[in-house]
Scaffold this active site. Sequence first.
Site, mmCIF file in Angstrom:
data_model
loop_
_atom_site.group_PDB
_atom_site.id
_atom_site.type_symbol
_atom_site.label_atom_id
_atom_site.label_comp_id
_atom_site.label_asym_id
_atom_site.label_seq_id
_atom_site.Cartn_x
_atom_site.Cartn_y
_atom_site.Cartn_z
ATOM 1 N N CYS A 58 0.810 -1.220 0.000
ATOM 2 C CA CYS A 58 0.000 0.000 0.000
ATOM 3 C C CYS A 58 0.840 1.267 0.000
ATOM 4 O O CYS A 58 0.315 2.354 -0.248
ATOM 5 C CB CYS A 58 -0.932 0.015 1.210
ATOM 6 S SG CYS A 58 -2.273 -1.159 1.035
HETATM 7 N N1 COA Z 1 -20.325 -8.985 7.555
HETATM 8 C C1 COA Z 1 -20.851 -9.037 8.782
HETATM 9 N N2 COA Z 1 -20.143 -9.247 9.899
HETATM 10 C C2 COA Z 1 -18.811 -9.415 9.762
HETATM 11 C C3 COA Z 1 -18.186 -9.369 8.515
HETATM 12 C C4 COA Z 1 -18.989 -9.141 7.376
HETATM 13 N N3 COA Z 1 -18.486 -9.081 6.141
HETATM 14 N N4 COA Z 1 -16.858 -9.551 8.683
HETATM 15 C C5 COA Z 1 -16.662 -9.704 9.995
HETATM 16 N N5 COA Z 1 -17.846 -9.628 10.670
HETATM 17 C C6 COA Z 1 -18.073 -9.770 12.101
HETATM 18 C C7 COA Z 1 -17.049 -10.665 12.746
HETATM 19 O O1 COA Z 1 -17.436 -12.016 12.660
HETATM 20 C C8 COA Z 1 -17.064 -10.161 14.175
HETATM 21 O O2 COA Z 1 -18.137 -10.715 14.867
HETATM 22 P P1 COA Z 1 -18.003 -11.114 16.420
HETATM 23 O O3 COA Z 1 -17.727 -9.825 17.126
HETATM 24 O O4 COA Z 1 -19.331 -11.710 16.686
HETATM 25 O O5 COA Z 1 -16.850 -12.081 16.477
HETATM 26 C C9 COA Z 1 -17.333 -8.675 14.011
HETATM 27 O O6 COA Z 1 -17.929 -8.514 12.730
HETATM 28 C C10 COA Z 1 -16.083 -7.837 14.101
HETATM 29 O O7 COA Z 1 -15.125 -8.358 13.195
HETATM 30 P P2 COA Z 1 -13.685 -7.774 13.018
HETATM 31 O O8 COA Z 1 -12.983 -8.492 11.906
HETATM 32 O O9 COA Z 1 -12.991 -7.712 14.324
HETATM 33 O O10 COA Z 1 -14.087 -6.328 12.480
HETATM 34 P P3 COA Z 1 -13.385 -4.922 12.628
HETATM 35 O O11 COA Z 1 -14.316 -4.028 13.316
HETATM 36 O O12 COA Z 1 -11.980 -5.033 13.110
HETATM 37 O O13 COA Z 1 -13.335 -4.468 11.104
HETATM 38 C C11 COA Z 1 -11.748 -4.321 9.311
HETATM 39 C C12 COA Z 1 -12.640 -5.207 10.136
HETATM 40 C C13 COA Z 1 -10.902 -5.156 8.381
HETATM 41 C C14 COA Z 1 -12.615 -3.378 8.465
HETATM 42 C C15 COA Z 1 -10.869 -3.480 10.240
HETATM 43 O O14 COA Z 1 -10.194 -4.282 11.174
HETATM 44 C C16 COA Z 1 -9.853 -2.676 9.476
HETATM 45 O O15 COA Z 1 -10.164 -1.864 8.664
HETATM 46 N N6 COA Z 1 -8.583 -2.823 9.774
HETATM 47 C C17 COA Z 1 -7.584 -2.046 9.120
HETATM 48 C C18 COA Z 1 -6.793 -2.829 8.210
HETATM 49 C C19 COA Z 1 -6.980 -2.575 6.759
HETATM 50 O O16 COA Z 1 -7.925 -2.020 6.265
HETATM 51 N N7 COA Z 1 -6.014 -3.079 6.034
HETATM 52 C C20 COA Z 1 -5.996 -3.045 4.617
HETATM 53 C C21 COA Z 1 -4.611 -2.963 4.130
HETATM 54 S S1 COA Z 1 -3.869 -1.412 4.544
#
Ligand code: COA
Length: 375
Positions: A159
Amino acid sequence: MSMTYKPVISATGLFTPQESITNEELVASFNEFVSRHNARFADEIAAGEVEALQPSSTEFIEKASGIKARHVMAKEPVLDPDVMSPKWPERSNDELSLMAEIGVAAAKRAMESAGRDAKDIDAVLCAASNMERPYPAMAIEIQQALGIDGFGFDMNVACSSATFGIQTAADYIRAGNARSVLVVSPEITSGHLNWRDRDSHFIFGDVATAVLVEDASLAPERHWEILGTRLKTVFSNNIRNNFGFLNRAHPETADAADKLFVQEGRKVFKEVVPMVATMILEEAERLSIDSQGLRRLWLHQANSGMNRLIAQRVLGHEASDDESPTVLDTYGNTSSAGSIIAFHKHNGDLKAGDTGLICSFGAGYSAGTVFVRKV
Ligand code: COA
């Protein structure tokens, strides 16, 4: 007499694929895949041998990432629950390759905008998170298609590829090795995204950007002075893609999901936000720039929550859309191109003397800052 060279950004260019996928379309296709999978393995799921897949949701995607839609080079196969990956006709060696094609489109727009002729450009860097092939370099194909004499090479810092490319170009200018360098970032991220993975299927989109970095003496009247650039890398497995030519040595796992993008999203969020905020503040201090006086931040476009936190630490207050514009809603995460799209779309209204920051962060980990001032 020794000359001093001063690198500036003369112009930028953007290529946006015509097709776009909304969250609604994406989730409908994903959930169809999930119900087919769960129906097919109903007995195994009932026996506890296979885990049932969970559906995705548009509400989650928008709340967790700020993404509402993403552009792609091939919409139909990506949304087909039986395919769920991009597809296009294979091209012969005599045809321009796909990455080169969109890179050339973005580059031409940057050249037009600067009034620049191919004969005045000395080098082409293709800076992107995935290359279509190992060699010949995409950059050399782009160079040839544009009719540029000089040299080109590919660089991959995930990235952060574009900001690393800008610093590399700026260093060529500072050293007198080139006067005009194109940094091209064709990002066909749909090819490395696992569209069957609920945790990440919504993240990426396709695009190409170009940045023309030149010596000030050559630059058009309206340009951006580069006040300073800084790069940082810290090894992490939290964003990883194991695809590569040595996978052929392991045919039994060559198609596994780890040969696509995988991440520990929570860890990335927690570790990268402080790393990047600290880096920006230290670099601003080194350059004697008041970080709270920055007129605009063009941040890497991965996640609106990450950008909110980083902007808050840098500016000392909650950033407005005007101070930290986002393109996540329509483009999604476009890897290295994200901060350049934000800059391209949101710099016209700034006034001479306004200072801003282009900043990227991502796999590696890698991060890059480019402080700029409008002339
Ligand atoms: N639809 C619905 N629910 C989902 C889902 C989807 N597509 N994907 C995950 N969930 C659920 C998970 O199962 C989890 O449920 P639980 O709490 O019951 O276990 C919950 O949502 C939270 O999941 P999590 O993966 O911890 O979500 P998050 O809030 O951390 O968001 C990202 C996920 C990836 C958007 C976030 O961590 C992020 O943006 N990180 C930055 C990294 C990034 O973007 N990197 C890219 C390269 S730079």
